[in-house]
Design an enzyme around this catalytic site. Structure first.
Site, PDB file in Angstrom:
ATOM      1  N   GLU A 177      42.988  38.239  45.710  1.00 40.62           N
ATOM      2  CA  GLU A 177      44.081  37.265  45.759  1.00 40.62           C
ATOM      3  C   GLU A 177      45.299  37.991  45.219  1.00 40.62           C
ATOM      4  OE1 GLU A 177      43.277  33.581  43.702  1.00 40.62           O
ATOM      5  OE2 GLU A 177      45.410  33.426  43.249  1.00 40.62           O
ATOM      6  N   CYS A 185      50.188  32.138  40.901  1.00 40.71           N
ATOM      7  CA  CYS A 185      50.327  32.641  42.265  1.00 40.71           C
ATOM      8  C   CYS A 185      50.660  31.500  43.210  1.00 40.71           C
ATOM      9  CB  CYS A 185      49.062  33.355  42.697  1.00 40.71           C
ATOM     10  SG  CYS A 185      47.650  32.350  42.473  1.00 40.71           S
TER      11      CYS A 185
HETATM   12  N1  LIG Z   1      49.877  36.578  42.634  1.00 42.75           N
HETATM   13  C1  LIG Z   1      49.096  36.573  41.597  1.00 42.75           C
HETATM   14  O1  LIG Z   1      48.155  35.806  41.484  1.00 42.75           O
HETATM   15  C2  LIG Z   1      49.332  37.522  40.502  1.00 42.75           C
HETATM   16  C3  LIG Z   1      50.242  38.543  40.661  1.00 42.75           C
HETATM   17  N2  LIG Z   1      50.436  39.427  39.667  1.00 42.75           N
HETATM   18  C4  LIG Z   1      51.415  40.521  39.887  1.00 42.75           C
HETATM   19  O2  LIG Z   1      50.863  41.714  39.397  1.00 42.75           O
HETATM   20  C5  LIG Z   1      51.738  42.339  38.466  1.00 42.75           C
HETATM   21  C6  LIG Z   1      50.916  43.045  37.397  1.00 42.75           C
HETATM   22  O3  LIG Z   1      50.006  42.123  36.814  1.00 42.75           O
HETATM   23  P1  LIG Z   1      48.517  42.483  36.510  1.00 42.75           P
HETATM   24  O4  LIG Z   1      47.808  41.260  36.179  1.00 42.75           O
HETATM   25  O5  LIG Z   1      48.448  43.562  35.501  1.00 42.75           O
HETATM   26  O6  LIG Z   1      47.938  42.958  37.918  1.00 42.75           O
HETATM   27  P2  LIG Z   1      47.368  44.363  38.379  1.00 42.75           P
HETATM   28  O7  LIG Z   1      47.094  44.243  39.818  1.00 42.75           O
HETATM   29  O8  LIG Z   1      48.246  45.463  37.961  1.00 42.75           O
HETATM   30  O9  LIG Z   1      45.997  44.521  37.581  1.00 42.75           O
HETATM   31  C7  LIG Z   1      44.884  43.646  37.782  1.00 42.75           C
HETATM   32  C8  LIG Z   1      43.592  44.382  37.443  1.00 42.75           C
HETATM   33  O10 LIG Z   1      43.330  45.380  38.418  1.00 42.75           O
HETATM   34  C9  LIG Z   1      43.256  46.674  37.844  1.00 42.75           C
HETATM   35  N3  LIG Z   1      43.944  47.579  38.776  1.00 42.75           N
HETATM   36  C10 LIG Z   1      45.214  47.456  39.219  1.00 42.75           C
HETATM   37  N4  LIG Z   1      45.496  48.440  40.095  1.00 42.75           N
HETATM   38  C11 LIG Z   1      44.386  49.200  40.203  1.00 42.75           C
HETATM   39  C12 LIG Z   1      44.045  50.365  40.962  1.00 42.75           C
HETATM   40  N5  LIG Z   1      44.948  50.964  41.758  1.00 42.75           N
HETATM   41  N6  LIG Z   1      42.826  50.894  40.820  1.00 42.75           N
HETATM   42  C13 LIG Z   1      41.913  50.309  40.013  1.00 42.75           C
HETATM   43  N7  LIG Z   1      42.162  49.203  39.269  1.00 42.75           N
HETATM   44  C14 LIG Z   1      43.384  48.644  39.368  1.00 42.75           C
HETATM   45  C15 LIG Z   1      43.965  46.546  36.501  1.00 42.75           C
HETATM   46  O11 LIG Z   1      43.477  47.477  35.552  1.00 42.75           O
HETATM   47  C16 LIG Z   1      43.615  45.130  36.110  1.00 42.75           C
HETATM   48  O12 LIG Z   1      42.333  45.066  35.541  1.00 42.75           O
HETATM   49  C17 LIG Z   1      52.590  41.194  37.960  1.00 42.75           C
HETATM   50  O13 LIG Z   1      53.830  41.610  37.511  1.00 42.75           O
HETATM   51  C18 LIG Z   1      52.705  40.340  39.169  1.00 42.75           C
HETATM   52  O14 LIG Z   1      53.747  40.807  39.965  1.00 42.75           O
HETATM   53  C19 LIG Z   1      49.712  39.322  38.505  1.00 42.75           C
HETATM   54  C20 LIG Z   1      48.797  38.317  38.289  1.00 42.75           C
HETATM   55  C21 LIG Z   1      48.532  37.332  39.297  1.00 42.75           C
HETATM   56  O1  LIG Z   2      47.854  27.011  40.281  1.00 46.48           O
HETATM   57  C1  LIG Z   2      46.726  27.192  39.836  1.00 46.48           C
HETATM   58  O2  LIG Z   2      46.118  26.329  39.204  1.00 46.48           O
HETATM   59  C2  LIG Z   2      46.008  28.494  40.070  1.00 46.48           C
HETATM   60  C3  LIG Z   2      46.960  29.586  40.318  1.00 46.48           C
HETATM   61  C4  LIG Z   2      46.294  30.876  40.532  1.00 46.48           C
HETATM   62  O3  LIG Z   2      45.258  30.970  41.149  1.00 46.48           O
HETATM   63  C5  LIG Z   2      46.899  32.075  39.981  1.00 46.48           C
HETATM   64  O4  LIG Z   2      48.022  31.986  39.505  1.00 46.48           O
HETATM   65  O5  LIG Z   2      46.247  33.144  40.013  1.00 46.48           O
END
Ligand SMILES: NC(=O)C1=CN([C@@H]2O[C@H](COP(=O)(O)OP(=O)(O)OC[C@H]3O[C@@H](n4cnc5c(N)ncnc54)[C@H](O)[C@@H]3O)[C@@H](O)[C@H]2O)C=CC1
Ligand SMILES: O=C(O)CCC(=O)C(=O)O
Length: 520
Positions: free
Chosen positions: A262, A299
């Site tokens: 996601e 998200c």
């Molecule tokens: N749309 C959504 O649901 C979300 C979006 N984000 C976005 O992600 C950015 C960074 O947030 P994070 O939560 O740190 O997400 P992230 O994608 O950087 O990390 C999530 C997990 O995946 C691992 N990971 C990331 N890239 C990897 C790779 N290339 N190889 C192996 N493992 C990897 C990280 O160590 C962590 O455990 C935020 O600024 C935001 O823009 C973050 C959380 C939720």
């Molecule tokens: O809006 C929610 O309750 C869930 C949102 C979600 O899945 C996320 O931010 O990763």
């Protein structure tokens, strides 16, 4: 970096030393979480692999009671869990208490699903030895777990989308051991929940490898899990870059595996004319409530609003701008997420033709996300793909459209989404009907007269959508259908009853629903 925000992190330890960071103070605290060694990674993978054949054949009652046991052990941690999660994420107590309830509720819902047994998908097509011109064999089908699953927890939901979150619960319900990659933003919270799961594993008399927690901050750790031949599927919530990197690793394996990631979604909201005429002001205020909730770190955050030009559009923008201007900033989850938000807002504000409608109040402390609201004309939006990219936080773009055909064209140009929202009155139904086919192609969930944040955990929920909302729009990460992503059908042709799995034996000892010759 904007002038209002203090340095976001003090005394950053070297990469090899992970400690909890309080994003509200910028200070590290608590124990060191050493990066897992190659031996520890190997031990977790070997244990998961060894546990698979035992765990996937647990009877339904044992597996269901185990999932309920996990929920009970999480509750038994008590307030220490909430305190730790608050300190590591900056999220407020009521939000985390609610999230704990959602997590345990989710586990109990999956327990119910397991007990009921429909997820086994049992089907029997009895033999037809007399059939002409050829006899038919006895065919029996059921689902089995895919195998050990690597789950990557989200930073923004330290409980409900993390260690014992939806992906873990769904994989365990499907009969798959979980090797969990703990998010470095909440290592202490992950450790508490991980220990609770392991305690429930032990109490249920299951092999220890049913669940392992490996918290670390390097990409090598995550990469090693996805690359390993014993891992058969991946669950992920996080950035588009992270999700796409894991998809690439999974596809390049000698045996490619499914990745359920996601990633990013801007969640378009369409305000139809009659609804806007009836309640522009109320809609503006409610929109900002959803936009700024949890500092916009959902998200499902409403990042794009479409409506037709006119006085009602202006009234909506004025109301939203007034509400956002009075909105207090909130601490964001990590310095990295805060930094990415600031950069994203700055980039949006500097695009040609983009007007800043309002900014939220300025924060005093560390990592405080200041809300941002932009307005653009439809033709500017159509010409600039950057305007439809996710900015993770309380930032949203309102698009002024000259007519409904232009609005429809802009929707056609959007990437895949988790949600699409309609605000409409009865008189808007015909116009909305015209857009539904587009929205169905674009989004996993279409909702009316509400706001997309806050996903109900229920059997009919879909929390998914076409790329890049997720890597595989055929499934959901929330709700009982999530179990299906970790299952695979197996057909047994003419096997003697003694060798058949319980779900398919003639006497149906599990008492599960079965389709006989296609009829339930
Ligand atoms: N749309 C959504 O649901 C979300 C979006 N984000 C976005 O992600 C950015 C960074 O947030 P994070 O939560 O740190 O997400 P992230 O994608 O950087 O990390 C999530 C997990 O995946 C691992 N990971 C990331 N890239 C990897 C790779 N290339 N190889 C192996 N493992 C990897 C990280 O160590 C962590 O455990 C935020 O600024 C935001 O823009 C973050 C959380 C939720
Ligand atoms: O809006 C929610 O309750 C869930 C949102 C979600 O899945 C996320 O931010 O990763």
């Amino acid at each position: 970096m904007r002038g209002h925000s203090r340095p976001t992190e003090r005394e950053r330890p070297p990469m090899t030393e992970l400690r909890s960071l309080n994003p509200a103070t910028g200070e590290h605290f608590g124990e060191v979480f050493p990066e897992p060694t190659a031996e520890q990674i190997e031990a977790a993978l070997a244990a998961a692999n060894a546990a698979f054949d035992v765990y996937r054949e647990t009877d339904l009652e044992t597996r269901a009671a185990f999932l309920e046991g996990v929920a009970a052990e999480i509750e038994a941690i008590g307030d220490a869990l909430i305190e730790r999660a608050m300190a590591e994420t900056g999220l407020p107590r009521p939000r985390l208490e609610g999230e704990r309830g959602r997590t345990t509720g989710q586990l109990r819902l999956f327990a119910k699903t397991v007990r009921q047994g429909d997820f086994l998908g049992a089907r029997i097509d009895p033999a037809q030895p007399e059939r002409k011109p050829l006899p038919r064999a006895d065919l029996r089908q059921r689902f089995i777990g895919l195998g050990p699953v690597a789950v990557f927890g989200a930073s923004n939901f330290p409980l409900a989308f993390s260690t014992a979150g939806g992906d873990t619960a769904a994989a365990l319900a499907a009969g798959c051991p979980v090797v969990f990659k703990g998010h470095p933003a909440h290592p202490g919270t992950a450790a508490l929940v991980g220990a609770a799961i392991s305690k429930a594993v032990e109490k249920a008399g299951l092999p220890a490898g049913v669940f392992s927690l490996l918290t670390g901050q390097t990409h090598e750790l995550g990469g090693a899990l996805v690359r390993d031949s014993r891992i058969k599927a991946v669950g992920f919530t996080g950035s588009r870059a992270g999700g796409v990197a894991l998809m690439k690793i999974a596809n390049e394996r000698p045996e490619p595996i499914p990745v359920y990631a996601e990633m990013s979604s801007v969640n378009p909201v369409i305000l139809f004319p009659h609804a806007l005429a009836a309640r522009a002001q109320a809609l503006g205020a409610a929109f900002v409530g959803s936009l700024t909730m949890g500092s916009g770190q959902f998200c499902t955050n409403p990042g794009l609003i479409f409506a037709l030009a006119g006085p009602d559009f202006d009234a909506f923008v004025a109301s939203a701008a007034a509400a956002l201007s009075a909105a207090h900033p909130q601490v964001m989850l990590t310095p990295g997420i805060f930094g990415a938000y600031e950069q994203g807002v700055e980039k949006l504000g500097s695009r040609p033709g983009v007007t800043v409608a309002a900014r939220g109040l300025v924060g005093e402390g560390c990592n405080q996300g200041q809300g941002a609201l932009f307005v653009v004309e439809a033709e500017t939006f159509a010409a600039d793909p950057a305007l439809s990219h996710e900015v993770f936080g309380s930032s949203s773009v309102i698009v002024r459209c000259p007519d409904i055909a232009t609005l429809a064209g802009l929707l056609e140009g959007l990437e895949g989404q988790l949600t699409a929202t309609l605000h409409l009155d009865a008189e808007d139904a015909e116009q909305a009907r015209g857009l539904l086919p587009i929205l169905e192609r674009k989004a996993g969930r279409i909702l009316a007269n509400g706001w997309p944040t806050g996903v109900e955990v229920a059997p009919a929920m879909v929390h998914g959508g076409p790329f890049p909302a997720t890597s595989d729009g055929r499934s959901t990460s929330v709700g009982t259908r999530a179990v299906e992503r970790f299952l695979r059908p197996v057909c047994y042709q003419d096997l003697p009853d003694v060798l058949l799995p319980a779900a398919l034996k003639e006497a149906n000892p599990l008492g599960v629903k079965r389709a006989i010759d296609g009829v339930l």
